[in-house]
Design a protein around this motif. Structure first.
Motif, PDB file in Angstrom:
ATOM      1  N   GLY A   1       0.790  -1.237   0.000  1.00 57.62           N
ATOM      2  CA  GLY A   1       0.000   0.000   0.000  1.00 57.62           C
ATOM      3  C   GLY A   1       0.808   1.266   0.000  1.00 57.62           C
ATOM      4  O   GLY A   1       0.426   2.254  -0.612  1.00 57.62           O
ATOM      5  N   ARG A   2       1.937   1.277   0.691  1.00 54.79           N
ATOM      6  CA  ARG A   2       2.763   2.479   0.779  1.00 54.79           C
ATOM      7  C   ARG A   2       4.173   2.096   1.215  1.00 54.79           C
ATOM      8  O   ARG A   2       4.388   1.013   1.753  1.00 54.79           O
ATOM      9  CB  ARG A   2       2.152   3.465   1.767  1.00 54.79           C
ATOM     10  N   LYS A   3       5.089   3.009   0.997  1.00 57.38           N
ATOM     11  CA  LYS A   3       6.467   2.786   1.436  1.00 57.38           C
ATOM     12  C   LYS A   3       7.052   4.094   1.954  1.00 57.38           C
ATOM     13  O   LYS A   3       6.681   5.178   1.503  1.00 57.38           O
ATOM     14  CB  LYS A   3       7.329   2.244   0.284  1.00 57.38           C
ATOM     15  N   PHE A   4       7.977   3.947   2.910  1.00 60.86           N
ATOM     16  CA  PHE A   4       8.731   5.086   3.427  1.00 60.86           C
ATOM     17  C   PHE A   4      10.020   5.208   2.622  1.00 60.86           C
ATOM     18  O   PHE A   4      10.829   4.287   2.602  1.00 60.86           O
ATOM     19  CB  PHE A   4       9.069   4.886   4.908  1.00 60.86           C
ATOM     20  N   ILE A   5      10.202   6.337   1.956  1.00 58.80           N
ATOM     21  CA  ILE A   5      11.380   6.550   1.121  1.00 58.80           C
ATOM     22  C   ILE A   5      12.109   7.791   1.613  1.00 58.80           C
ATOM     23  O   ILE A   5      11.500   8.851   1.818  1.00 58.80           O
ATOM     24  CB  ILE A   5      10.996   6.687  -0.361  1.00 58.80           C
ATOM     25  N   LYS A   6      13.402   7.682   1.770  1.00 59.94           N
ATOM     26  CA  LYS A   6      14.200   8.770   2.341  1.00 59.94           C
ATOM     27  C   LYS A   6      14.712   9.700   1.249  1.00 59.94           C
ATOM     28  O   LYS A   6      15.183   9.251   0.198  1.00 59.94           O
ATOM     29  CB  LYS A   6      15.374   8.201   3.133  1.00 59.94           C
ATOM     30  N   ARG A   7      14.563  10.994   1.489  1.00 60.11           N
ATOM     31  CA  ARG A   7      15.115  12.012   0.605  1.00 60.11           C
ATOM     32  C   ARG A   7      15.912  12.977   1.467  1.00 60.11           C
ATOM     33  O   ARG A   7      15.352  13.814   2.176  1.00 60.11           O
ATOM     34  CB  ARG A   7      14.010  12.762  -0.138  1.00 60.11           C
ATOM     35  N   GLY A   8      17.240  12.837   1.425  1.00 58.64           N
ATOM     36  CA  GLY A   8      18.089  13.632   2.305  1.00 58.64           C
ATOM     37  C   GLY A   8      17.841  13.242   3.754  1.00 58.64           C
ATOM     38  O   GLY A   8      17.935  12.075   4.129  1.00 58.64           O
ATOM     39  N   THR A   9      17.478  14.214   4.585  1.00 58.92           N
ATOM     40  CA  THR A   9      17.157  13.935   5.993  1.00 58.92           C
ATOM     41  C   THR A   9      15.658  13.717   6.206  1.00 58.92           C
ATOM     42  O   THR A   9      15.218  13.476   7.323  1.00 58.92           O
ATOM     43  CB  THR A   9      17.623  15.108   6.865  1.00 58.92           C
TER      44      THR A   9
ATOM     45  N   GLY B   1      21.116   4.328 -12.015  1.00 58.42           N
ATOM     46  CA  GLY B   1      22.342   4.120 -11.246  1.00 58.42           C
ATOM     47  C   GLY B   1      22.288   4.745  -9.875  1.00 58.42           C
ATOM     48  O   GLY B   1      23.076   4.386  -8.991  1.00 58.42           O
ATOM     49  N   LYS B   2      21.377   5.691  -9.648  1.00 58.76           N
ATOM     50  CA  LYS B   2      21.232   6.301  -8.336  1.00 58.76           C
ATOM     51  C   LYS B   2      20.443   5.357  -7.429  1.00 58.76           C
ATOM     52  O   LYS B   2      19.837   4.384  -7.895  1.00 58.76           O
ATOM     53  CB  LYS B   2      20.532   7.659  -8.441  1.00 58.76           C
ATOM     54  N   THR B   3      20.455   5.629  -6.121  1.00 62.53           N
ATOM     55  CA  THR B   3      19.829   4.713  -5.170  1.00 62.53           C
ATOM     56  C   THR B   3      18.784   5.415  -4.320  1.00 62.53           C
ATOM     57  O   THR B   3      18.827   6.630  -4.119  1.00 62.53           O
ATOM     58  CB  THR B   3      20.878   4.070  -4.241  1.00 62.53           C
ATOM     59  N   LEU B   4      17.830   4.602  -3.821  1.00 58.40           N
ATOM     60  CA  LEU B   4      16.791   5.062  -2.909  1.00 58.40           C
ATOM     61  C   LEU B   4      16.823   4.192  -1.666  1.00 58.40           C
ATOM     62  O   LEU B   4      16.898   2.957  -1.758  1.00 58.40           O
ATOM     63  CB  LEU B   4      15.413   4.951  -3.556  1.00 58.40           C
ATOM     64  N   GLU B   5      16.750   4.826  -0.500  1.00 54.21           N
ATOM     65  CA  GLU B   5      16.683   4.091   0.767  1.00 54.21           C
ATOM     66  C   GLU B   5      15.212   3.950   1.152  1.00 54.21           C
ATOM     67  O   GLU B   5      14.509   4.939   1.338  1.00 54.21           O
ATOM     68  CB  GLU B   5      17.447   4.827   1.865  1.00 54.21           C
ATOM     69  N   VAL B   6      14.731   2.715   1.268  1.00 50.88           N
ATOM     70  CA  VAL B   6      13.311   2.435   1.481  1.00 50.88           C
ATOM     71  C   VAL B   6      13.128   1.657   2.777  1.00 50.88           C
ATOM     72  O   VAL B   6      13.849   0.678   3.032  1.00 50.88           O
ATOM     73  CB  VAL B   6      12.723   1.626   0.302  1.00 50.88           C
ATOM     74  N   GLY B   7      12.165   2.083   3.594  1.00 48.69           N
ATOM     75  CA  GLY B   7      11.836   1.363   4.821  1.00 48.69           C
ATOM     76  C   GLY B   7      12.167   2.172   6.062  1.00 48.69           C
ATOM     77  O   GLY B   7      12.819   3.227   6.004  1.00 48.69           O
ATOM     78  N   ILE B   8      11.691   1.659   7.210  1.00 49.13           N
ATOM     79  CA  ILE B   8      11.949   2.318   8.496  1.00 49.13           C
ATOM     80  C   ILE B   8      12.806   1.410   9.365  1.00 49.13           C
ATOM     81  O   ILE B   8      13.993   1.657   9.565  1.00 49.13           O
ATOM     82  CB  ILE B   8      10.618   2.645   9.212  1.00 49.13           C
ATOM     83  N   ASN B   9      12.240   0.341   9.867  1.00 49.17           N
ATOM     84  CA  ASN B   9      12.999  -0.566  10.719  1.00 49.17           C
ATOM     85  C   ASN B   9      13.986  -1.388   9.897  1.00 49.17           C
ATOM     86  O   ASN B   9      15.173  -1.466  10.219  1.00 49.17           O
ATOM     87  CB  ASN B   9      12.038  -1.495  11.483  1.00 49.17           C
ATOM     88  N   GLU B  10      13.490  -1.992   8.830  1.00 54.37           N
ATOM     89  CA  GLU B  10      14.350  -2.769   7.937  1.00 54.37           C
ATOM     90  C   GLU B  10      14.519  -1.993   6.640  1.00 54.37           C
ATOM     91  O   GLU B  10      13.626  -1.956   5.805  1.00 54.37           O
ATOM     92  CB  GLU B  10      13.735  -4.150   7.670  1.00 54.37           C
TER      93      GLU B  10
ATOM     94  N   GLY C   1       5.828   4.608  11.346  1.00 49.12           N
ATOM     95  CA  GLY C   1       7.084   5.311  11.093  1.00 49.12           C
ATOM     96  C   GLY C   1       7.748   5.842  12.345  1.00 49.12           C
ATOM     97  O   GLY C   1       8.898   6.304  12.299  1.00 49.12           O
ATOM     98  N   LEU C   2       7.045   5.776  13.491  1.00 50.14           N
ATOM     99  CA  LEU C   2       7.641   6.215  14.753  1.00 50.14           C
ATOM    100  C   LEU C   2       8.627   5.198  15.309  1.00 50.14           C
ATOM    101  O   LEU C   2       9.292   5.464  16.323  1.00 50.14           O
ATOM    102  CB  LEU C   2       6.530   6.473  15.787  1.00 50.14           C
ATOM    103  N   GLU C   3       8.691   4.035  14.690  1.00 49.12           N
ATOM    104  CA  GLU C   3       9.578   2.944  15.103  1.00 49.12           C
ATOM    105  C   GLU C   3       9.361   2.592  16.579  1.00 49.12           C
ATOM    106  O   GLU C   3       8.267   2.242  16.982  1.00 49.12           O
ATOM    107  CB  GLU C   3      11.038   3.323  14.809  1.00 49.12           C
ATOM    108  N   ASP C   4      10.383   2.732  17.429  1.00 49.95           N
ATOM    109  CA  ASP C   4      10.279   2.316  18.836  1.00 49.95           C
ATOM    110  C   ASP C   4       9.449   3.275  19.678  1.00 49.95           C
ATOM    111  O   ASP C   4       9.199   2.995  20.859  1.00 49.95           O
ATOM    112  CB  ASP C   4      11.679   2.183  19.444  1.00 49.95           C
TER     113      ASP C   4
END
Length: 812
Positions: free
Chosen positions: A102-110, A166-175, A485-488
Motif C-alpha cells: 500500500g505504501r512505502k517510506f522513502i528517504k530524501r536527504g534527511t 544508477g542512483k539509489t533510494l533508501e526504502v523502509g523504516i525498521n528494515e 514510522g515512529l519505530e520504537d
C-alpha cells in the motif's frame, strides 16, 4: 448568395434583439453543457486505450463463494499467470502486481516521505504495459532484486533530473533496503486504472509463500496472441482448477472433487476482463484504484443529449413564436417570385448563424465553468484541449449540425406560408402543428422533472447514509497516519497523546471500517478438519484492547479483549453475522479453526471470547459480512477519540509531539468521518451534477414555454381584444391563457413520475441499505414545476391581457 443570406440573417438578429438574445443564450447553455459532458464521457471511455496491445490484454479475476460468503476479487493466486503461460499457448505474456504493502517510506536527504503509488511488479511489466522510457533499459530494468523503475515525476522529486539510472533510494523504516534505479519512465496517463510512481522488483517480496493457488493477493494481467479467443480460454479454467487448485485444497480440507465443493453451495471460478473495461465495468474488492461507473457515464451522455435537444426545441419554439412577425415578409417574398428553397436557405442561414454565435458564447461559458466542473468530476480538463487536432473538426462542424437540427423545423414551417392567406392576416395554425409544439414543451418539462425527482432521491439517500447508525462512531475520531514510522516510539506516542486534555480514548487502527483500509480474508471452520460444508470465508482484523471502545462499537455477547486475560492472545471476537453462520445459540467459548497465513496446511485454533454487534465496515452498498478480530497490533495508523471543540488545539499539540519523536517523518492526519465520506464521492458528484443540470434544464424549458406562450398570445391577440371589450377581466384572460399550458406541465408530471421511479429504483438497488421512494418526492417536484411554469406563463399572459384592445381591433 450565401453572403446575402448571412447579411439578411444578421439584420434580422439585430432587429429582434430580445428574441435573438434569448435564443442565443438558451442555445449556448445547452451547447456548453453538451461540450463539458462530452469531454467527460470521451475521457472515461479512453482508459487504457493508449497501450499498443490493449485489445489483447486482460486481467484475471476471481469469484469465490465459501460458506455463504461471496468474494469478487480483482486478484488471483501468484502462480496463476505463470501457469497460464506455461500450459496454454494462447497466452503470450503475463505480469503480476503485488500492491499489498500500500505504501512505502522513502528517504530524501534527511526527510522521510510516505509514497502511496507503489507496487512490486514482474520484470515483464514493460513488455505488457509499455511506457516511453526516458532513461534505462525496460527489458532488463527489473530482472534483479533491489531494483526499481520510477516515474519522471518521482525522478525530479528525488534527484532533480530524469537521468536517475544508477542512483539509489533508501526504502523502509525498521528494515531498510537500498534500491538501485534502473529505469525512468514517462508518468502514467490520468486515463489509466493504476498510477504508480515506483515499480519495485517482484524479487523483493519475501513475506509471501509462493506457489499457493489458494491465496489470492496478486493482480495478474495476461496478453493473448492475436488469434486467441478469451472466452475459449476461460472455458479451460475449470481444468486448471482441477489440476492445480484441488490438490492443494485437499491438503487442508475434506473434499473429493470440485463437484462436491459446488454441491455444497460453494464456488470457485476465474474470468478475464479486458483492461479497457476495468475502469468503467469493474467494481471488485482490491481494485488498484477507484474506478468509474459505466452507468453514470451513460446517464451523463443521455443528459447531455437531452440538454442539447431541449436547447434546440427551445430554439424551434422561439422561432415559430415569431411566425406572425415573419409571415408578411414570407408572403411578399413569394409574391415577388422567391422560391421556397430560397426561403428555406435563408432561414437555415439564420439558424446556423445563431448556432455559431451561441457556440462562441458557449465556449466562453465552458472556460468559466471548467474549474468548477473539474472539481466536480475529478478531472483536469483545460479549454486548450478543445483546440487540439482531436477536437478541432468537432468545433468547426458541430455548430453547423446544431444549426441544421434547430433550424430545420422553423425553416420548413415559415417557408410553407401561403402568400394570399398571410397578406390577408390569416396564418396556417393547424391542430397538428400546435400539437407538435405542445409535445415539445411537454418533453422539455418531463426531462426537467425527471432530473428534479432524481436529484431529490439522490440527496435523500446520501443524507440517509450520513445519519444511519453504522454500529460504530465515525464522528470525533482523529486518525494519525503512518504511526508505524515512529519505530520504537509508537507506544510512547500513543500513551502521551492519551494524556492530553480533550482525548477520550486511543487505539491502533491499521484496520478501519472504511474502504481503502487494510483487509485480510481467511478461511474458517468450527471443526478442526474442515470440509466443504463447514468452512466459510471471513475477514480477520488485528486490533488492540482499546479498539472496540474507542470506535464506539458495542458487544452483543461476551466481552472485549482484556489485559487481565493472558489467554486472549488465542482469543477471537466475531460479529453477529459470523455468529449466525456458525449456528451456535451461544458461541462464547467455542473454537474456530483457520489456516496459518499463506501455508494453508498449519491449523490454528481460536477461542471465541465475544460477539460484537454488526457494524458497517464496508460501503452501505454491501450487506454486513462475517468479521473476526484478534489481538495483533497493526500500527499503520492510530485513532484518537477527541473532543471536537478542542480539535484545532489538539492537532497542534499532537503535531508537536510527533516532531519531537519523528522529526524526519511527515505528519499526516484525517478524521474518520471524512474517510467515510470518500466512499460516496461518486454519488455526491452525481447529486451535484443532477442538481446543476436540473436547474439548467428548467431554465431552458421555461424559455421554450415562454416562446410558446408568446406565439399563442400573438395568435389570439384579436380574441383577447374582443374579450376585453366585452368585459372580461385581466385575471380571467390570464387564467384562460395559462390553463392550456399548465395542462402540458401536468402531462409532463404524469410522464416523468413513473420514469423517475423506475430509474431511481434501479439506482437504489445498488445499496444494501437504502431509503424508500415516497410520494411526496413526486408531488414536491410537480408543485415546483407548476409554480415555475405559472410564473413564466403568468408574466406573458398578464402582459397580453393588459394590452390596449384598440390596437388589436383597429384593423377590423
Amino acid at each position: 448568395m450565401l453572403r446575402n443570406y448571412l447579411k439578411i440573417a444578421w439584420r434580422n438578429l439585430l432587429k429582434n434583439k430580445t428574441f435573438s438574445s434569448i435564443n442565443i443564450f438558451g442555445l449556448a447553455i445547452g451547447l456548453s453543457c453538451f461540450i463539458l459532458i462530452t469531454l467527460y464521457v470521451v475521457d472515461e471511455l479512453s482508459y487504457e486505450r493508449f497501450y499498443p496491445n490493449a485489445a489483447r490484454t486482460y486481467r484475471v479475476d476471481s469469484d469465490i463463494r465459501f460458506g455463504g460468503t461471496d468474494l469478487n476479487l480483482a486478484v488471483c493466486s501468484d502462480p496463476f499467470g505463470a501457469t497460464l503461460k506455461k500450459d496454454y499457448p494462447e497466452v503470450e505474456q503475463y505480469v503480476r502486481f503485488y500492491a499489498s504493502d500500500g505504501r512505502k517510506f522513502i528517504k530524501r536527504g534527511t526527510e522521510t516521505i510516505i509514497e502511496n503509488r507503489v507496487a512490486h511488479v514482474d520484470s515483464t511489466y514493460f513488455d505488457v504495459f509499455p511506457r516511453p522510457i526516458l532513461a534505462g533499459n525496460p527489458k532488463t530494468a527489473l530482472d534483479e532484486p533491489n531494483t526499481v523503475a520510477i516515474s519522471e515525476s518521482a525522478a525530479q522529486k528525488y534527484f532533480g533530473t530524469t537521468d536517475a539510472t544508477g542512483k539509489t533510494l533508501e526504502v523502509g523504516i525498521n528494515e531498510k533496503t537500498i534500491y538501485k534505479v534502473t529505469a525512468v519512465y514517462a508518468d502514467m496517463p490520468s486515463n489509466s486504472h493504476f498510477h504508480f510512481d515506483f515499480l519495485f522488483s517482484m524479487d523483493n517480496v519475501t513475506d509471501y509463500n509462493y506457489g499457493n493457488f489458494l491465496s489470492h493477493n496478486f493482480h495478474t494481467y495476461i496478453r493473448l496472441r492475436e488469434d486467441a479467443d478469451p472466452r475459449a480460454l476461460e472455458k479451460k479454467f475449470p481444468d486448471l482448477i482441477n489440476r492445480y487448485v484441488l490438490p492443494q485444497a485437499q491438503g487442508f480440507m475434506e473434499i473429493k472433487s470440485m463437484a462436491d465443493f459446488e454441491k455444497s453451495g460453494n464456488k470457485l471460478s476465474y474470468s478475464l476482463i479486458p483492461t479497457t473495461d476495468i475502469h468503467l465495468k469493474s467494481d471488485r474488492l482490491v481494485e488498484l484504484d477507484v474506478n468509474g461507473n459505466m452507468q453514470y457515464v451513460s446517464v451523463f451522455g443521455i443528459v447531455a443529449l437531452f440538454l442539447l435537444l431541449i436547447a434546440c426545441i427551445n430554439f424551434m419554439n422561439l422561432s415559430t413564436a415569431r411566425s406572425a412577425n415573419r409571415a408578411k415578409e414570407v408572403g411578399i417574398r413569394k409574391v415577388l417570385g422567391t422560391e421556397r428553397q430560397t426561403l428555406i436557405g435563408q432561414f437555415m442561414a439564420e439558424s446556423t448563424l445563431t448556432s455559431y454565435l451561441a457556440f462562441a458564447f458557449a465556449l466562453g461559458l465552458v472556460a468559466l465553468a471548467l474549474p468548477y466542473f473539474n472539481e466536480l468530476a475529478a478531472k483536469t480538463f483545460s479549454i486548450t484541449m478543445l483546440f487540439s487536432p482531436r477536437y478541432l473538426p468537432f468545433l468547426l462542424l458541430f455548430p453547423l449540425a446544431v444549426g441544421f437540427l434547430a433550424g430545420y423545423y422553423p425553416a420548413f414551417f415559415l417557408s410553407s406560408f401561403r402568400p394570399i392567406e398571410v397578406l390577408k392576416g390569416k396564418l396556417n395554425t393547424s391542430a397538428a402543428k400546435s400539437n407538435f409544439r405542445n409535445a415539445l414543451v411537454t418533453f422539455q418539462f418531463a426531462i426537467s422533472l425527471l432530473l428534479i425527482i432524481s436529484t431529490v432521491i439522490v440527496y435523500k439517500q446520501l443524507n440517509y447514509i450520513q445519519s444511519k447508525n453504522l454500529g460504530f462512531d465515525k464522528d470525533q475520531v482523529l486518525i494519525i497516519n503512518a504511526t508505524s514510522g515512529l519505530e520504537d516510539n509508537k507506544e510512547a506516542f500513543k500513551n502521551e497523546i492519551k494524556q492530553l486534555t480533550g482525548v477520550k480514548g486511543a487505539c491502533y487502527a491499521g484496520y478501519l471500517p472504511v474502504d481503502n483500509s487494510s483487509r485480510s480474508d481467511n478461511t474458517f471452520s468450527k471443526y478442526a478438519v474442515m470440509d466443504a460444508k463447514s468452512g466459510f470465508n471471513m475477514q480477520i482484523w488485528n486490533i488492540d484492547h482499546d479498539y472496540i471502545p474507542t470506535l464506539g462499537m458495542e458487544m452483543a455477547k461476551g466481552r472485549n479483549f482484556s489485559r487481565s486475560y493472558g489467554a486472549d492472545s488465542s482469543g477471537i471476537i466475531i460479529n453477529e453475522t459470523a455468529a449466525k453462520i456458525l449456528g451456535y445459540p451461544d458461541p462464547i467459548g467455542k473454537k474456530l479453526y483457520t489456516s496459518d497465513g499463506n501455508s494453508s496446511t498449519q491449523t490454528i485454533a481460536y477461542t471465541i471470547v465475544g460477539v460484537v454487534k454488526n457494524f458497517n465496515y464496508q460501503s452501505l452498498r454491501e450487506n454486513v459480512g462475517p468479521l473476526a478480530m484478534r489481538l495483533g497490533f497493526n500500527r499503520w495508523e492510530t485513532a484518537f477519540k477527541v473532543n471536537m471543540s478542542e480539535a484545532p488545539n489538539l492537532i497542534a499539540q499532537i503535531e508537536s509531539k510527533w516532531k519531537q519523536m519523528a522529526p524526519a517523518m511527515p505528519f499526516k492526519y484525517q478524521f474518520l468521518d471524512e474517510a467515510f465520506d470518500e466512499m460516496y464521492r461518486a454519488e455526491q458528484r452525481i447529486g451535484k451534477v443532477a442538481l446543476t443540470f436540473a436547474f439548467l434544464t428548467i431554465l431552458i424549458a421555461c424559455l421554450g414555454l415562454f416562446g410558446l406562450v408568446t406565439y399563442m398570445t400573438e395568435q389570439r391577440t384579436k380574441e383577447i381584444g374582443i374579450r376585453k371589450v366585452l368585459g372580461a377581466s385581466v385575471a380571467g384572460i390570464t387564467a384562460l391563457l395559462a390553463k392550456d399550458f399548465l395542462k402540458l406541465v401536468l402531462i409532463a408530471i404524469l410522464i416523468a413520475s413513473p420514469l423517475a421511479w423506475y430509474f431511481m429504483s434501479k439506482w437504489l438497488a445498488n445499496f444494501a441499505f437504502r431509503i424508500n421512494i415516497q410520494w411526496w418526492m413526486f408531488v414536491g417536484a410537480g408543485v415546483l414545476a407548476v409554480l415555475i411554469a405559472f410564473l413564466t406563463i403568468g408574466w406573458q399572459s398578464m402582459r397580453a391581457a393588459l394590452a390596449n384592445p384598440i390596437k388589436s381591433l383597429r384593423s377590423e
